[in-house]
Design a protein around this motif. Structure first.
Motif, PDB file in Angstrom:
ATOM      1  N   ASN A 260       0.854  -1.185   0.000  1.00 40.07           N
ATOM      2  CA  ASN A 260       0.000   0.000   0.000  1.00 40.07           C
ATOM      3  C   ASN A 260       0.888   1.232   0.000  1.00 40.07           C
ATOM      4  O   ASN A 260       1.974   1.221   0.585  1.00 40.07           O
ATOM      5  CB  ASN A 260      -0.914   0.033   1.222  1.00 40.07           C
ATOM      6  CG  ASN A 260      -1.758  -1.215   1.357  1.00 40.07           C
ATOM      7  OD1 ASN A 260      -1.406  -2.115   2.112  1.00 40.07           O
ATOM      8  ND2 ASN A 260      -2.856  -1.287   0.632  1.00 40.07           N
ATOM      9  N   ILE A 261       0.420   2.288  -0.651  1.00 36.22           N
ATOM     10  CA  ILE A 261       1.213   3.509  -0.792  1.00 36.22           C
ATOM     11  C   ILE A 261       0.348   4.710  -0.427  1.00 36.22           C
ATOM     12  O   ILE A 261      -0.838   4.767  -0.776  1.00 36.22           O
ATOM     13  CB  ILE A 261       1.754   3.647  -2.229  1.00 36.22           C
ATOM     14  CG1 ILE A 261       2.712   2.492  -2.536  1.00 36.22           C
ATOM     15  CG2 ILE A 261       2.453   4.988  -2.439  1.00 36.22           C
ATOM     16  CD1 ILE A 261       3.229   2.474  -3.955  1.00 36.22           C
ATOM     17  N   PHE A 262       0.954   5.657   0.264  1.00 38.25           N
ATOM     18  CA  PHE A 262       0.263   6.889   0.637  1.00 38.25           C
ATOM     19  C   PHE A 262       1.172   8.057   0.293  1.00 38.25           C
ATOM     20  O   PHE A 262       2.347   8.075   0.671  1.00 38.25           O
ATOM     21  CB  PHE A 262      -0.045   6.891   2.135  1.00 38.25           C
ATOM     22  CG  PHE A 262      -1.114   7.865   2.546  1.00 38.25           C
ATOM     23  CD1 PHE A 262      -2.450   7.589   2.325  1.00 38.25           C
ATOM     24  CD2 PHE A 262      -0.783   9.059   3.177  1.00 38.25           C
ATOM     25  CE1 PHE A 262      -3.446   8.474   2.719  1.00 38.25           C
ATOM     26  CE2 PHE A 262      -1.765   9.950   3.571  1.00 38.25           C
ATOM     27  CZ  PHE A 262      -3.106   9.659   3.349  1.00 38.25           C
ATOM     28  N   ILE A 263       0.636   9.026  -0.454  1.00 39.82           N
ATOM     29  CA  ILE A 263       1.399  10.186  -0.904  1.00 39.82           C
ATOM     30  C   ILE A 263       0.783  11.424  -0.278  1.00 39.82           C
ATOM     31  O   ILE A 263      -0.407  11.700  -0.462  1.00 39.82           O
ATOM     32  CB  ILE A 263       1.380  10.293  -2.446  1.00 39.82           C
ATOM     33  CG1 ILE A 263       1.860   8.981  -3.087  1.00 39.82           C
ATOM     34  CG2 ILE A 263       2.241  11.458  -2.918  1.00 39.82           C
ATOM     35  CD1 ILE A 263       1.722   8.951  -4.605  1.00 39.82           C
ATOM     36  N   THR A 264       1.583  12.172   0.472  1.00 42.99           N
ATOM     37  CA  THR A 264       1.051  13.312   1.208  1.00 42.99           C
ATOM     38  C   THR A 264       2.105  14.400   1.352  1.00 42.99           C
ATOM     39  O   THR A 264       3.306  14.133   1.275  1.00 42.99           O
ATOM     40  CB  THR A 264       0.581  12.873   2.611  1.00 42.99           C
ATOM     41  OG1 THR A 264       0.000  13.983   3.298  1.00 42.99           O
ATOM     42  CG2 THR A 264       1.734  12.330   3.450  1.00 42.99           C
ATOM     43  N   TRP A 287       4.267   0.645   2.168  1.00 41.65           N
ATOM     44  CA  TRP A 287       4.210  -0.417   3.177  1.00 41.65           C
ATOM     45  C   TRP A 287       4.104  -1.781   2.507  1.00 41.65           C
ATOM     46  O   TRP A 287       3.054  -2.113   1.928  1.00 41.65           O
ATOM     47  CB  TRP A 287       2.993  -0.238   4.083  1.00 41.65           C
ATOM     48  CG  TRP A 287       3.057   0.919   5.025  1.00 41.65           C
ATOM     49  CD1 TRP A 287       3.765   0.998   6.191  1.00 41.65           C
ATOM     50  CD2 TRP A 287       2.358   2.171   4.900  1.00 41.65           C
ATOM     51  NE1 TRP A 287       3.551   2.218   6.793  1.00 41.65           N
ATOM     52  CE2 TRP A 287       2.697   2.956   6.026  1.00 41.65           C
ATOM     53  CE3 TRP A 287       1.481   2.688   3.955  1.00 41.65           C
ATOM     54  CZ2 TRP A 287       2.187   4.237   6.219  1.00 41.65           C
ATOM     55  CZ3 TRP A 287       0.975   3.960   4.138  1.00 41.65           C
ATOM     56  CH2 TRP A 287       1.331   4.724   5.262  1.00 41.65           C
ATOM     57  N   PRO A 288       5.141  -2.621   2.585  1.00 42.74           N
ATOM     58  CA  PRO A 288       4.967  -4.027   2.201  1.00 42.74           C
ATOM     59  C   PRO A 288       4.052  -4.674   3.238  1.00 42.74           C
ATOM     60  O   PRO A 288       4.104  -4.320   4.418  1.00 42.74           O
ATOM     61  CB  PRO A 288       6.380  -4.606   2.275  1.00 42.74           C
ATOM     62  CG  PRO A 288       7.290  -3.440   2.499  1.00 42.74           C
ATOM     63  CD  PRO A 288       6.483  -2.344   3.086  1.00 42.74           C
ATOM     64  N   ARG A 289       3.241  -5.624   2.820  1.00 45.81           N
ATOM     65  CA  ARG A 289       2.296  -6.212   3.775  1.00 45.81           C
ATOM     66  C   ARG A 289       1.941  -7.633   3.353  1.00 45.81           C
ATOM     67  O   ARG A 289       2.225  -8.067   2.227  1.00 45.81           O
ATOM     68  CB  ARG A 289       1.054  -5.345   3.899  1.00 45.81           C
ATOM     69  CG  ARG A 289       0.421  -4.812   2.623  1.00 45.81           C
ATOM     70  CD  ARG A 289      -0.623  -5.725   2.002  1.00 45.81           C
ATOM     71  NE  ARG A 289      -1.670  -6.165   2.876  1.00 45.81           N
ATOM     72  CZ  ARG A 289      -2.703  -5.432   3.285  1.00 45.81           C
ATOM     73  NH1 ARG A 289      -2.852  -4.201   2.851  1.00 45.81           N
ATOM     74  NH2 ARG A 289      -3.618  -5.948   4.072  1.00 45.81           N
ATOM     75  N   LEU A 290       1.326  -8.351   4.270  1.00 42.59           N
ATOM     76  CA  LEU A 290       0.855  -9.691   3.957  1.00 42.59           C
ATOM     77  C   LEU A 290      -0.310  -9.588   2.984  1.00 42.59           C
ATOM     78  O   LEU A 290      -1.160  -8.702   3.096  1.00 42.59           O
ATOM     79  CB  LEU A 290       0.423 -10.416   5.231  1.00 42.59           C
ATOM     80  CG  LEU A 290       1.527 -10.675   6.268  1.00 42.59           C
ATOM     81  CD1 LEU A 290       0.940 -11.371   7.493  1.00 42.59           C
ATOM     82  CD2 LEU A 290       2.651 -11.518   5.667  1.00 42.59           C
ATOM     83  N   SER A 291      -0.351 -10.505   2.040  1.00 39.39           N
ATOM     84  CA  SER A 291      -1.394 -10.481   1.022  1.00 39.39           C
ATOM     85  C   SER A 291      -2.711 -11.019   1.560  1.00 39.39           C
ATOM     86  O   SER A 291      -2.739 -11.917   2.405  1.00 39.39           O
ATOM     87  CB  SER A 291      -0.966 -11.319  -0.184  1.00 39.39           C
ATOM     88  OG  SER A 291       0.217 -10.811  -0.755  1.00 39.39           O
TER      89      SER A 291
END
Length: 353
Positions: A260-264, A287-291
Motif C-alpha cells: 500500500n502507498i500513501f502520498i502526502t 508499506w509491504p504487507r501480507l497479502s
C-alpha cells in the motif's frame, strides 16, 4: 482550464509554499472541488456524502476515525483477487465501462520529465483520467486512471507514480492525499488506478521520524508504527524518486508481496516532529504487507492505504465509538510483513536501486 474536460499544467503550477492548516486553494483544487461538487449535486454518487462524524483517538498516534456507514452498504462488490500479478480481465468491471458523466477531467502535462515522454510511439499524448469514486470516503474522493485504454492491471507504472506525486504538488491544500492499493492489498478493481481525496486533519506520518537507507535515492525507513519505506521529494524533477519508487514496487511484485502507498505533503526528513513546519515537499510512504487474496469480506476492518496512514473509515457505529489506539494497532499488526522479511526486502532493494 479553457476546456472543462481537460486540466493542462506544467511544473510552474506546482505549489511550494504549503503550510499545515492553511486553507488556500490552487487552480487544481478549484477545478477538482467544483467539478466534484457538481457531480455530487447531479446525483452521480451511490449515496450523498455529508460531513462525516469524526473523532481523534486518544494516544500519541492521533488516529483519525470517521464513520461512513453508507460506503459499507453501497460500494461496488470487490473483484476476486488471487495474485499480486493477476492479469487484466476485460470481462470484469474496469474504468473504461464507467458512466461518461463520472469523468471530472483529464490531466495533461504540457512538458514532462525524461522518465515519461510526452508521446507514445504513435505520437498520441499520454493522459490520466480523473473520475469520481462513486462510493466516496471523503470530500473530493476521486480516482486517477493513467492511460485507461491501455488496460494496465493494478501494478504501478512510472506514469502512475508521477501523476500521483504531481497531483499532490498541484494542490495548495495540505489535506489532499493520494494513495494506491496493490492487488492483495485490498485493491477492489484490477485496472490501474490511484485514489485521491481531501482529509482536513493532520496525520502523524507527515512528520514521523525516519532513518536513511539510500539518501541519494531519496529513500528512508519510516520509524513509527507501522514501519515502511519513505521517499521524499520537493520536485520539480521527479525522475529520481519515480524510478526509485517503481524499483521498490517492481521488486515487491516480482516477489508477490502486496503493498500500500500513501502520498502526502510532509516535512523533510531532517525536520521531523515539527507539526508547525511548512510542507514544502511530498512524502511517499510504501508499506509491504501480507497479502489478502480472495474476495474482500465487506464486514472486515480492511487494512489498506488509509488505515496504514492513520485515517480509519468505519462502517458501523459500534466499532467507531469503541475502538482504541491499541486495538487499531493490534489489527494492523496482523497484516504487516514480518520483520525478517522486511529486512530481507530492504537489503534486496539497496542492491537494486
Amino acid at each position: 482550464m479553457a476546456d472543462s474536460s481537460f486540466f493542462t499544467y506544467t511544473n510552474k503550477d506546482f505549489i511550494n509554499d504549503v503550510c499545515s492548516g492553511q486553507q488556500t486553494r490552487s487552480r487544481f483544487d478549484i477545478a477538482l472541488r467544483s467539478r466534484w461538487t457538481e457531480k455530487r449535486n447531479a446525483g452521480l454518487f451511490r449515496y450523498h456524502l455529508d460531513d462525516l462524524e469524526t473523532r481523534v483517538l486518544p494516544g500519541p498516534c492521533g488516529y483519525i476515525a470517521q464513520l461512513n456507514i453508507m460506503r459499507g452498504i453501497e460500494r461496488r462488490k470487490p473483484q476476486e483477487i488471487l495474485s499480486v500479478r493477476q492479469n487484466f480481465d476485460p470481462k470484469q468491471f474496469n474504468f473504461n465501462k464507467i458512466n461518461p458523466k463520472e469523468l471530472l477531467f483529464e490531466l495533461l502535462k504540457e512538458s514532462e520529465s525524461s522518465c515519461e515522454a510526452i508521446c507514445h510511439q504513435n505520437g498520441s499524448k499520454r493522459k490520466c483520467k480523473v473520475i469520481i469514486n462513486v462510493s466516496p470516503l471523503e470530500f473530493g474522493h476521486c480516482l486517477l486512471v493513467p492511460e485507461p485504454d491501455t488496460c494496465h492491471p493494478q501494478i504501478l507504472t512510472p506514469l502512475a507514480v508521477q501523476m500521483g506525486i504531481e497531483t499532490v504538488l498541484l494542490s495548495a491544500d495540505p489535506g489532499f492525499r493520494v494513495g494506491f492499493n496493490s492487488l492483495g492489498g485490498f485493491a477492489s478493481v484490477n485496472h490501474l488506478h490511484l485514489h485521491g481525496y481531501y482529509l482536513n486533519h493532520q496525520l502523524r506520518i507527515e512528520t514521523s521520524p525516519v532513518e536513511p537507507i539510500l539518501p541519494k535515492k531519496n529513500l528512508y525507513r519510516l520509524l513509527d508504527f507501522p514501519v515502511g519505506f519513505l521517499f521524499y521529494t520537493q520536485g520539480p524533477n521527479l525522475d529520481l524518486t519515480v524510478n526509485a519508487v517503481c524499483g521498490l514496487t517492481d521488486a515487491m511484485v516480482d516477489r508477490n508481496i502486496a503493498h500500500n502507498i500513501f502520498i502526502t505533503r510532509g516535512c523533510p526528513p531532517q525536520r521531523e516532529r515539527d507539526p508547525s513546519s511548512s510542507r514544502y515537499g511530498v512524502r511517499v510512504i510504501v508499506w509491504p504487507r501480507l497479502s489478502c487474496f480472495g474476495a474482500k469480506e465487506e464486514s472486515a476492518f480492511n487494512v489498506a492505504l488509509c488505515e496504514l496512514a492513520g485515517h480509519l473509515p468505519f462502517k458501523n457505529r459500534e466499532d467507531y465509538e469503541t475502538v482504541t489506539e491499541e486495538g487499531v494497532q493490534d489489527i494492523i499488526r496482523k497484516y504487516l510483513l514480518p520483520q525478517e522479511e522486511f529486512s530481507e526486502l530492504q537489503k534486496h532493494v539497496m542492491k537494486c536501486l
